[in-house]
Design an enzyme around this catalytic site. Sequence first.
Site, PDB file in Angstrom:
ATOM      1  CG  HIS A 142      55.528  48.943   2.204  1.00  0.00           C
ATOM      2  ND1 HIS A 142      54.865  49.796   1.343  1.00  0.00           N
ATOM      3  CD2 HIS A 142      56.096  47.989   1.424  1.00  0.00           C
ATOM      4  CE1 HIS A 142      55.031  49.385   0.102  1.00  0.00           C
ATOM      5  NE2 HIS A 142      55.773  48.288   0.115  1.00  0.00           N
TER       6      HIS A 142
ATOM      7  CB  CYS B 172      51.803  54.445   3.303  1.00  0.00           C
ATOM      8  SG  CYS B 172      52.391  54.204   1.619  1.00  0.00           S
TER       9      CYS B 172
END
Length: 384
Positions: free
Chosen positions: A187, A243
């Site tokens: 992430h 991301c």
Amino acid sequence: MASRRERCRWCNVYLVVPAEAQSFTCPRCQNITQVPFPHYNPFSHARESVNHAANQVAGLINMVTTHISTKTSSVNSQHGAGNYCSHQPPRPSLPLPSVHGRKRAVICGLNYRGRSYKVKGSINDANCMRYLLVEKFGFPSTCVVMLTEDETNPLRIPTKANMRLALKWLVQGCEPGDSLVFHFSGHGSRQRDYNMDEIDGFDEALCPLDFETEGSIVNDEINDTIVRPLTSGVTLHAIIDACYSETVLDLPFICRMDRKGYYTWEDQRCSRAYKGTSGGLAISFSACNDDQISMDTTALAGNASTGALTFSFIQSVQNEPGLSYGRLLNAMRGAIRGVKASGLRLNGPIASLVNKALFNTEIDQEPQLSSSSKFDVYSKQFML
């Protein structure tokens, strides 16, 4: 009285606090930040930071080069793992290998098991990247540091502290001819930029396994740790499958390429802060723009979950040896576009960190290329 600069872990504002302070109250948000002792300042000069951690890094590399999964108790007694945990310098039995002309890599894969924001493909990404580097590009297996949740050695779990140590090792003593690789699959997040060195007003960050308690690793620190120390003749490639990852290395130039393959280099420098190297070259392939999220999918590798960037990167490199950087970027983008209509599953960002209204998050993904210096992407051959 001696003092130092500290960053509030709650609102990220920088403050001047007494040198001996182990905690301080932020006048902006009124929250208390605990400061570990001995103090580690992630924004100190990169070379000093690397030298300071040399003894701890030696212990990490020694652990990596042993079969710790089956001999944990033996390794603990022989190599001083207990002393390491009590913050005493370890005494590894194996010396650090020569770094001249070396190929070495740090690979991080985080599935965040047991969390509401877990993913499925990141550890698969890490294992595939290790195979590519060792089997296809000749990286010595002992010079590839793996940090995943599957590791039994506590020094190889991708916590914030372990990732910091591994990144320092990656660039330690770098010399002309060195080829360095940093791969992260997990992430990413964004937060407000409080030191005014970002064009878009946000700092991008990587989320270690313990980010909820220890915080993320912000792009300013990543740049200071693995970009600034690169001396002439040293090349770093980063493959960041997360991301909001376009500028997670804070490199000065982004390759803006349209769908026809035409490109221009966009200058990201907006302040007096130097974001380049010490003469070397840093190149980053990232999963998406700073306002996009990356994809975790089974559409590319059959029933196996993978990150879209990692899979398309490995596939493109293997299918077309000797390709240029421009051709590689186009091939990766083409692979992802080609499967979007056939079941590519979007795995959303961390809900607790992202507010779509605040960050204007796009549900899309377009791999990006950034660099510490400009070059002709169609004439420069990709190589590790």
